[in-house]
Motif scaffolding. Structure first.
Motif, PDB file in Angstrom:
ATOM      1  N   VAL A 244       0.841  -1.192   0.000  1.00  0.00           N
ATOM      2  CA  VAL A 244       0.000   0.000   0.000  1.00  0.00           C
ATOM      3  C   VAL A 244       0.882   1.250   0.000  1.00  0.00           C
ATOM      4  O   VAL A 244       1.933   1.281   0.639  1.00  0.00           O
ATOM      5  CB  VAL A 244      -0.930  -0.015   1.236  1.00  0.00           C
ATOM      6  CG1 VAL A 244      -1.888   1.171   1.220  1.00  0.00           C
ATOM      7  CG2 VAL A 244      -1.709  -1.333   1.293  1.00  0.00           C
ATOM      8  N   CYS A 245       0.430   2.289  -0.709  1.00  0.00           N
ATOM      9  CA  CYS A 245       1.223   3.511  -0.887  1.00  0.00           C
ATOM     10  C   CYS A 245       0.356   4.721  -0.520  1.00  0.00           C
ATOM     11  O   CYS A 245      -0.282   5.326  -1.396  1.00  0.00           O
ATOM     12  CB  CYS A 245       1.707   3.618  -2.326  1.00  0.00           C
ATOM     13  SG  CYS A 245       2.635   2.153  -2.897  1.00  0.00           S
ATOM     14  N   PRO A 246       0.299   5.091   0.766  1.00  0.00           N
ATOM     15  CA  PRO A 246      -0.674   6.092   1.231  1.00  0.00           C
ATOM     16  C   PRO A 246      -0.577   7.452   0.552  1.00  0.00           C
ATOM     17  O   PRO A 246      -1.586   7.987   0.077  1.00  0.00           O
ATOM     18  CB  PRO A 246      -0.382   6.186   2.735  1.00  0.00           C
ATOM     19  CG  PRO A 246       0.193   4.844   3.081  1.00  0.00           C
ATOM     20  CD  PRO A 246       1.008   4.451   1.889  1.00  0.00           C
ATOM     21  N   LEU A 247       0.621   8.066   0.510  1.00  0.00           N
ATOM     22  CA  LEU A 247       0.730   9.399  -0.089  1.00  0.00           C
ATOM     23  C   LEU A 247       0.422   9.364  -1.578  1.00  0.00           C
ATOM     24  O   LEU A 247      -0.166  10.304  -2.124  1.00  0.00           O
ATOM     25  CB  LEU A 247       2.125   9.987   0.168  1.00  0.00           C
ATOM     26  CG  LEU A 247       2.425  10.352   1.623  1.00  0.00           C
ATOM     27  CD1 LEU A 247       3.865  10.832   1.761  1.00  0.00           C
ATOM     28  CD2 LEU A 247       1.453  11.412   2.145  1.00  0.00           C
ATOM     29  N   SER A 248       0.801   8.302  -2.246  1.00  0.00           N
ATOM     30  CA  SER A 248       0.460   8.122  -3.660  1.00  0.00           C
ATOM     31  C   SER A 248      -1.047   8.057  -3.846  1.00  0.00           C
ATOM     32  O   SER A 248      -1.606   8.688  -4.751  1.00  0.00           O
ATOM     33  CB  SER A 248       1.108   6.837  -4.185  1.00  0.00           C
ATOM     34  OG  SER A 248       0.545   6.427  -5.409  1.00  0.00           O
ATOM     35  N   ASN A 249      -1.728   7.287  -3.001  1.00  0.00           N
ATOM     36  CA  ASN A 249      -3.180   7.161  -3.104  1.00  0.00           C
ATOM     37  C   ASN A 249      -3.863   8.516  -3.021  1.00  0.00           C
ATOM     38  O   ASN A 249      -4.818   8.791  -3.757  1.00  0.00           O
ATOM     39  CB  ASN A 249      -3.727   6.269  -1.980  1.00  0.00           C
ATOM     40  CG  ASN A 249      -3.292   4.824  -2.069  1.00  0.00           C
ATOM     41  OD1 ASN A 249      -3.263   4.129  -1.059  1.00  0.00           O
ATOM     42  ND2 ASN A 249      -2.945   4.350  -3.259  1.00  0.00           N
ATOM     43  N   VAL A 250      -3.365   9.379  -2.139  1.00  0.00           N
ATOM     44  CA  VAL A 250      -3.960  10.710  -1.984  1.00  0.00           C
ATOM     45  C   VAL A 250      -3.580  11.602  -3.162  1.00  0.00           C
ATOM     46  O   VAL A 250      -4.423  12.303  -3.738  1.00  0.00           O
ATOM     47  CB  VAL A 250      -3.521  11.344  -0.646  1.00  0.00           C
ATOM     48  CG1 VAL A 250      -4.010  12.786  -0.547  1.00  0.00           C
ATOM     49  CG2 VAL A 250      -4.051  10.524   0.527  1.00  0.00           C
ATOM     50  N   LYS A 251      -2.311  11.568  -3.553  1.00  0.00           N
ATOM     51  CA  LYS A 251      -1.827  12.441  -4.627  1.00  0.00           C
ATOM     52  C   LYS A 251      -2.537  12.141  -5.958  1.00  0.00           C
ATOM     53  O   LYS A 251      -2.818  13.052  -6.747  1.00  0.00           O
ATOM     54  CB  LYS A 251      -0.313  12.254  -4.798  1.00  0.00           C
ATOM     55  CG  LYS A 251       0.366  13.288  -5.674  1.00  0.00           C
ATOM     56  CD  LYS A 251       0.511  14.620  -4.968  1.00  0.00           C
ATOM     57  CE  LYS A 251       1.410  15.563  -5.752  1.00  0.00           C
ATOM     58  NZ  LYS A 251       1.572  16.869  -5.092  1.00  0.00           N
ATOM     59  N   LEU A 252      -2.877  10.867  -6.177  1.00  0.00           N
ATOM     60  CA  LEU A 252      -3.542  10.475  -7.422  1.00  0.00           C
ATOM     61  C   LEU A 252      -5.062  10.475  -7.294  1.00  0.00           C
ATOM     62  O   LEU A 252      -5.772   9.998  -8.183  1.00  0.00           O
ATOM     63  CB  LEU A 252      -3.059   9.097  -7.872  1.00  0.00           C
ATOM     64  CG  LEU A 252      -1.588   9.027  -8.299  1.00  0.00           C
ATOM     65  CD1 LEU A 252      -1.209   7.608  -8.692  1.00  0.00           C
ATOM     66  CD2 LEU A 252      -1.296   9.989  -9.444  1.00  0.00           C
ATOM     67  N   CYS A 253      -5.543  10.990  -6.156  1.00  0.00           N
ATOM     68  CA  CYS A 253      -6.992  11.170  -5.949  1.00  0.00           C
ATOM     69  C   CYS A 253      -7.754   9.850  -5.882  1.00  0.00           C
ATOM     70  O   CYS A 253      -8.952   9.800  -6.184  1.00  0.00           O
ATOM     71  CB  CYS A 253      -7.592  12.088  -7.025  1.00  0.00           C
ATOM     72  SG  CYS A 253      -6.743  13.671  -7.175  1.00  0.00           S
ATOM     73  N   ASN A 254      -7.061   8.774  -5.505  1.00  0.00           N
ATOM     74  CA  ASN A 254      -7.740   7.500  -5.274  1.00  0.00           C
ATOM     75  C   ASN A 254      -8.305   7.423  -3.861  1.00  0.00           C
ATOM     76  O   ASN A 254      -9.206   6.626  -3.591  1.00  0.00           O
ATOM     77  CB  ASN A 254      -6.780   6.335  -5.516  1.00  0.00           C
ATOM     78  CG  ASN A 254      -6.364   6.229  -6.970  1.00  0.00           C
ATOM     79  OD1 ASN A 254      -7.181   6.365  -7.864  1.00  0.00           O
ATOM     80  ND2 ASN A 254      -5.079   6.027  -7.214  1.00  0.00           N
ATOM     81  N   VAL A 255      -7.744   8.218  -2.960  1.00  0.00           N
ATOM     82  CA  VAL A 255      -8.240   8.360  -1.597  1.00  0.00           C
ATOM     83  C   VAL A 255      -8.361   9.859  -1.340  1.00  0.00           C
ATOM     84  O   VAL A 255      -7.458  10.626  -1.706  1.00  0.00           O
ATOM     85  CB  VAL A 255      -7.281   7.701  -0.575  1.00  0.00           C
ATOM     86  CG1 VAL A 255      -7.733   7.970   0.855  1.00  0.00           C
ATOM     87  CG2 VAL A 255      -7.177   6.200  -0.823  1.00  0.00           C
TER      88      VAL A 255
END
Length: 337
Positions: A244-255
């Motif tokens: 899991v890649c938390p900051l990536s998830n947010v940066k790419l608008c998936n979370v």
């Protein structure tokens, strides 16, 4: 720095989801462009950073491929790898399993061996300098066709003993894992481990395909698995590791935000979740910052953070003896701190 922040920094951990080309910082992009005489579509480091506002995965990929154009020589790949390993070691990483995208380079005329040899040199240097071990995973670009993936696997043959596995990355939507079933079977026959990005932007069905058709050993991202309770049970019962890649998830608008990230829900549901940085130069932080962000955003305590680090070793492709040694080192650190 808070007590937990300091604890996270020193915590021994493995990183299992890192695209080495995504660790290319803007400063290094300009340095390589200058020394190789490559034109890039940015006038300054600040202009590059300003472009790092993405609404989806494709926005990011467009800039990612432009940045990769500056990588021309073995020295470039070695220097990029060492810059990553220096940062990783400072974050407590003692083992890393890094992705590289050979098609990104061969399609612009850079031979497979230039990337492979440069990265392997950086990996050897990191072990000598930091005692940080690493493994190399060849990723197929899923927006390209199966034939191109087979060609890439063939090009990898001279280095196959130094490559641990194959993966699947790039644009997920519209490119299901089933598209690469035959090439993954070929990789398995060669003794390579298999991982795949699934359930980042794509639906839970893509995760099912990665499990049932590609026979993956590890699942990259996998967030959208939570939409399918039976799939969650399947993943938990099999002990499948999720990178899991938390900051990536947010940066790419998936979370929507780090405060609503599901990492702790994954742990509660029995999933072997790990924390990783994905493409840290583009997504706002290396692995330590991902741990700290998720701890702050979700209110995680020491126990959850230690579980995430423990999972990173259990989910690695290291032999059992090496994993045991890392877990003993982890336990000693926790006891001493």
């Amino acid at each position: 720095m808070s007590d937990l922040d300091a604890f996270i920094t020193g915590l021994p951990k493995a990183e299992l989801h890192l695209h080495i080309e995504g660790s290319l910082e803007p400063e290094q992009m300009f340095e390589f462009a200058r020394r190789n005489g490559v034109e890039i579509p940015f006038g300054s480091v600040e202009e590059v950073r300003a472009a790092y506002e993405f609404s989806n995965l494709q926005d990011f990929l467009d800039i990612y491929y432009a940045g990769a154009s500056v990588l021309q020589t073995e020295e470039d790949f070695r220097d990029m790898a060492m810059a990553y390993f220096d940062r990783a070691a400072a974050d407590g990483v003692v083992h890393a399993e890094i992705f590289f995208d050979p098609q990104t380079h061969t399609h612009r005329g850079i031979p497979f061996g230039v990337a492979a040899n440069g990265l392997l040199a950086g990996m050897a240097e990191a072990e000598a300098k930091h005692g940080l071990t690493s493994k190399l995973i060849l990723c197929f670009l899923r927006h390209l066709d199966e034939e191109d993936a087979f060609r890439t696997l063939e090009q990898a043959h001279p280095w196959i003993e130094q490559i641990t596995g194959v993966g699947l990355d790039s644009s997920e939507i519209g490119h299901p894992p089933s598209k690469f079933e035959r090439v993954f079977a070929a990789a398995a026959a060669m003794g390579l481990k298999r991982v795949a990005h699934a359930g980042e932007e794509g639906p839970p069905e893509y995760v099912h395909e990665a499990l049932d058709l590609l026979h993956i050993d590890r699942l990259d991202h996998g967030n959208r698995s939570l939409e399918d309770p039976a799939l969650v049970t399947k993943l938990a019962r099999s002990g499948m590791t999720l990178t899991v890649c938390p900051l990536s998830n947010v940066k790419l608008c998936n979370v929507a935000s780090i405060e609503v990230h599901p990492i702790d829900e994954m742990l509660r549901k029995g999933l072997r979740a790990t924390v990783n940085s994905d493409d840290p130069a583009y997504f706002g932080g290396y692995v330590g910052e991902n741990y700290r962000a998720i701890a702050r955003g979700r209110g995680l305590g020491r126990d959850e953070v230690v579980t995430l680090a423990r999972n990173s070793f259990l989910g690695s492709f290291l032999p059992d003896e090496a994993v045991t040694a890392h877990l003993e080192r982890l336990d000693a650190y926790v006891e001493a701190n």
